[in-house]
Every structure is written in C-alpha cells, then in structure tokens.
Design a protein around this motif. Sequence first.
Motif, PDB file in Angstrom:
ATOM      1  N   CYS A  26     -10.016 -25.360 -88.387  1.00  0.00           N
ATOM      2  CA  CYS A  26     -10.244 -24.187 -87.416  1.00  0.00           C
ATOM      3  C   CYS A  26     -10.260 -24.649 -86.013  1.00  0.00           C
ATOM      4  O   CYS A  26     -10.351 -26.030 -85.912  1.00  0.00           O
ATOM      5  N   PHE A  40     -21.187 -23.748 -85.092  1.00  0.00           N
ATOM      6  CA  PHE A  40     -20.408 -23.359 -86.253  1.00  0.00           C
ATOM      7  C   PHE A  40     -20.106 -24.598 -87.272  1.00  0.00           C
ATOM      8  O   PHE A  40     -20.256 -24.532 -88.242  1.00  0.00           O
ATOM      9  N   SER A  41     -19.823 -25.763 -86.448  1.00  0.00           N
ATOM     10  CA  SER A  41     -19.382 -26.863 -87.506  1.00  0.00           C
ATOM     11  C   SER A  41     -20.738 -27.446 -88.114  1.00  0.00           C
ATOM     12  O   SER A  41     -21.005 -27.879 -89.051  1.00  0.00           O
ATOM     13  N   GLN A  43     -23.044 -25.277 -89.097  1.00  0.00           N
ATOM     14  CA  GLN A  43     -23.418 -24.474 -90.175  1.00  0.00           C
ATOM     15  C   GLN A  43     -22.242 -24.123 -91.134  1.00  0.00           C
ATOM     16  O   GLN A  43     -22.736 -23.675 -92.258  1.00  0.00           O
ATOM     17  N   ASN A  44     -21.246 -24.810 -90.840  1.00  0.00           N
ATOM     18  CA  ASN A  44     -20.159 -24.863 -91.942  1.00  0.00           C
ATOM     19  C   ASN A  44     -19.615 -26.072 -92.070  1.00  0.00           C
ATOM     20  O   ASN A  44     -18.494 -26.384 -91.736  1.00  0.00           O
ATOM     21  N   GLN A  46     -18.108 -27.045 -94.752  1.00  0.00           N
ATOM     22  CA  GLN A  46     -16.852 -26.959 -95.289  1.00  0.00           C
ATOM     23  C   GLN A  46     -15.713 -26.964 -94.461  1.00  0.00           C
ATOM     24  O   GLN A  46     -14.438 -27.026 -94.932  1.00  0.00           O
ATOM     25  N   PHE A  47     -15.902 -26.507 -93.055  1.00  0.00           N
ATOM     26  CA  PHE A  47     -14.704 -26.356 -92.389  1.00  0.00           C
ATOM     27  C   PHE A  47     -14.596 -27.577 -91.412  1.00  0.00           C
ATOM     28  O   PHE A  47     -15.828 -27.779 -90.813  1.00  0.00           O
ATOM     29  N   GLN A  71     -21.856 -33.885 -85.363  1.00  0.00           N
ATOM     30  CA  GLN A  71     -21.431 -33.127 -86.464  1.00  0.00           C
ATOM     31  C   GLN A  71     -20.132 -34.212 -86.759  1.00  0.00           C
ATOM     32  O   GLN A  71     -19.154 -34.223 -85.858  1.00  0.00           O
ATOM     33  N   ASN A  73     -17.573 -33.026 -88.605  1.00  0.00           N
ATOM     34  CA  ASN A  73     -16.552 -31.953 -88.782  1.00  0.00           C
ATOM     35  C   ASN A  73     -16.135 -31.292 -87.679  1.00  0.00           C
ATOM     36  O   ASN A  73     -15.368 -30.495 -87.716  1.00  0.00           O
ATOM     37  N   GLN A  95      -7.206 -22.051 -90.497  1.00  0.00           N
ATOM     38  CA  GLN A  95      -7.965 -20.888 -91.215  1.00  0.00           C
ATOM     39  C   GLN A  95      -8.608 -19.865 -90.363  1.00  0.00           C
ATOM     40  O   GLN A  95      -8.595 -18.797 -90.485  1.00  0.00           O
ATOM     41  N   GLN A  96      -9.056 -20.245 -89.104  1.00  0.00           N
ATOM     42  CA  GLN A  96      -9.808 -19.543 -88.000  1.00  0.00           C
ATOM     43  C   GLN A  96      -9.433 -20.079 -86.787  1.00  0.00           C
ATOM     44  O   GLN A  96      -9.623 -21.014 -86.295  1.00  0.00           O
ATOM     45  N   ARG A 168     -24.000 -16.951 -79.394  1.00  0.00           N
ATOM     46  CA  ARG A 168     -23.202 -18.220 -79.837  1.00  0.00           C
ATOM     47  C   ARG A 168     -22.705 -18.879 -78.678  1.00  0.00           C
ATOM     48  O   ARG A 168     -22.144 -19.836 -78.943  1.00  0.00           O
TER      49      ARG A 168
END
Length: 220
Positions: A26, A40-41, A43-44, A46-47, A71, A73, A95-96, A168
Amino acid sequence: MPIRQFQAQRMHAPRDFQPIENKPVCVEIGAGKGKHALLFSGQNPQFNLIAVERTREKFLAMQKQHQIEGQQNLTTLHVDALPWVVHALYPHQVQQFFILYPNPEPHNSAQRWLNMPFFEFLVSRLQVNGSITLASNIPEYITEAEQQLKEVWNLPFEKQVIEQDSARTHFEIKYLERGELCQQLIITKPEYYKTRFDEFQPLQGQNLSVEKMVENVNAE
Ligand SMILES: C[S@@+](CC[C@H](N)C(=O)[O-])C[C@H]1O[C@@H](n2cnc3c(N)ncnc32)[C@H](O)[C@@H]1O
C-alpha cells in the motif's frame, strides 16, 4: 478530450533511490507528519505501507514518530511521489493508494492529482480491485475529481462523508474541528481496466540518455 500521455520514461530517478521488491504494497502519497501511516500500519499488520512525503520537516516528524512506535510493516520515504512511483513500483503491485487532503492547488488546476496525465500511470500500478482513497475538505475539489473519473478515467468510485469524530490525519482533525465537510472518494480498478502503462516496468534508478530524449522530442 483525452488527456495527453504521461512521459514516464523522462522522470529522473529520485536522489539515493532504492528499488523495492515486487510484492503487494500500500502507498500513501503526501503523508505529512504520518498520523494516518502510523495508524494504518499499526491496525493492519497484514499490509505493508510505504508513506512518501516530499516536505522535509513533515517527513522528519513522521520518521521520528515511526522510530518511537516501531511498526515493522511501514516504510517512510522523503521523496517526490511522481519520480518515485515511476522508478519503484511495478504494474499491478499496489493494493491501496491513499491521497489524504492533497494540496488544492488553487492557482494551478493542472497540478491536481486527477487532472494530471500521471494519474493514468498511478492506476497502472494498482491491482485489480485495488483502491485509491482521495480525501478533501473542499467540495469543489471532490466534484471536479468525480467529473474527471466519469469523463476522463472511466473509473468507478464511491463518495463518502467523513465522520465528525474521524482523526486520521492532522489536516482532517483541523478541518473537522472547524466544522468543515470532509469527503472522500474510494476509487476502484475493475478487472477489465487497461492503461497505456500496463507493461511499463519500473525504471529502478535508470535515467534516460540525452540522445534518447532528443529522439523522443523529435518524434513528437
Ligand atoms: C495538505 S498536506 C496533507 C498532509 C497529510 N496527508 C494530512 O492530511 O495531514 C499535503 C501534503 O502532500 C505533500 N505532497 C504534495 N505533493 C507531493 C508529492 N508530489 N510527493 C510527495 N508529497 C507531496 C505536501 O508536502 C504536504 O505535506
């Protein structure tokens, strides 16, 4: 009127360019001080997210906070998104994309993301069913983007109003506190979608020779 073709091969490599692997990723463009990138990283897991920011002080603030939070990721880069995207990203890799509260460019509409020929290149880097999230506090910016999506890019999208308690990004917090309407478009890439850059491989730090540039200009 069809938009002119982006001249990807003319983009000079960013300074200290490092290639990346061709794995799903992403990308956040204009990440500012990195609030969204860090959230975002976190909380996610997997990305994998790469957050790019061209303004040095903001990048340094993002980098500092990333060092504190750690983080694994998240990758932060101090770079201009245009040359970096052209040199680093593979077709159908992303992906995003996130473009949250971009500069509205009031005096230069050609510099708005969906008015730029570069946008076609950006879409070529998206996976099928991948998405671009574009947020703004300026209703006219969103309306113009919607029009471009319908008339130029032929891409499906969904328009959403951002909740009052969303937080955000630093700019999102500021705009919502002022009582401004914040909206976003979630743009998706359908399976059938084709761009003129679908076979264009990342330049990976290679710059076009002067001879080739002259040849290209003469051919136009
Ligand atoms: C209005 S700020 C929003 C920052 C952050 N997304 C937020 O919402 O708090 C827009 C940011 O985009 C960055 N930016 C604009 N064009 C860029 C580009 N081509 N490459 C990287 N960053 C860019 C600017 O430096 C600025 O920090």
